[in-house]
Design an enzyme around this catalytic site. Sequence first.
Site, PDB file in Angstrom:
ATOM      1  N   HIS A 172       0.810  -1.221   0.000  1.00 39.91           N
ATOM      2  CA  HIS A 172       0.000   0.000   0.000  1.00 39.91           C
ATOM      3  C   HIS A 172       0.842   1.269   0.000  1.00 39.91           C
ATOM      4  CE1 HIS A 172      -3.437  -2.559   0.340  1.00 39.91           C
ATOM      5  NE2 HIS A 172      -3.063  -3.008   1.520  1.00 39.91           N
ATOM      6  N   ASP A 181       4.157  -1.590  -4.077  1.00 44.53           N
ATOM      7  CA  ASP A 181       3.107  -2.251  -4.861  1.00 44.53           C
ATOM      8  C   ASP A 181       3.548  -2.452  -6.308  1.00 44.53           C
ATOM      9  OD1 ASP A 181       1.543  -2.418  -2.637  1.00 44.53           O
ATOM     10  OD2 ASP A 181       0.036  -0.966  -3.277  1.00 44.53           O
TER      11      ASP A 181
END
Length: 223
Positions: A161, A166
């Site tokens: 996140h 990511d």
Amino acid sequence: MLGNQQGKSLRRYVPDYVVYDLETTGTSCKRDKIVEIAAIKVIGGKATEEFSSLVNPECPIPYGASQVNGITDEMVAGEPVLRDVLPRFLEFVGDLPLVGHNIISFDMKFIYRECREVFKKIPDNDLVDTLPLARLCLPELAHHRLTDLAEHYHLSTAGAHRALKDCQMTMQVYEELGKALAGAMKQAKTCPRCGGILELRNGRYGRFWGCSGYPSCRYTENA
């Protein structure tokens, strides 16, 4: 790179691409703002260059968003605004395909909105969304979130996140999906209306097959 039409959605592995991810103040592509952009350039299946920038959204970041991505008002206070970050991001991307997890339904909507506002045009790069590819290659998984896929492939999810982490996870997942994709395509069910790939989905009344071309093609059949 910038044009009047969106690029094609590709359902295959490409060795040269830019994987990217956004963190935002919320989930509404109409109201919420970008607070972080990161990207990794991949050539021949190997990461060659990284791009990462926090973005001052010029508005308070909701508590709930900060709880998810860890980005606070204090962190972005001295950072550039999006109209200054966006040109650098687009220059980094160039004409390469954009790869991301759920980017067609989420990230690209933010990018298209902001590019229309700043440039009056949108990126026409082709797109690879790893979410439908994962559903095609791994129909046995109950969920296909990025962290679910990373855990399936025994990849670290530490730091999830945040945009650059990511991106790293998405790149690794896409490379793994690329290995499985050839076999999956041979066994895939195809849509009798448009020839697209049918994906196994969860609905109100149970699992069903839906066309990957949705919403352009709304064909479904019982699983």
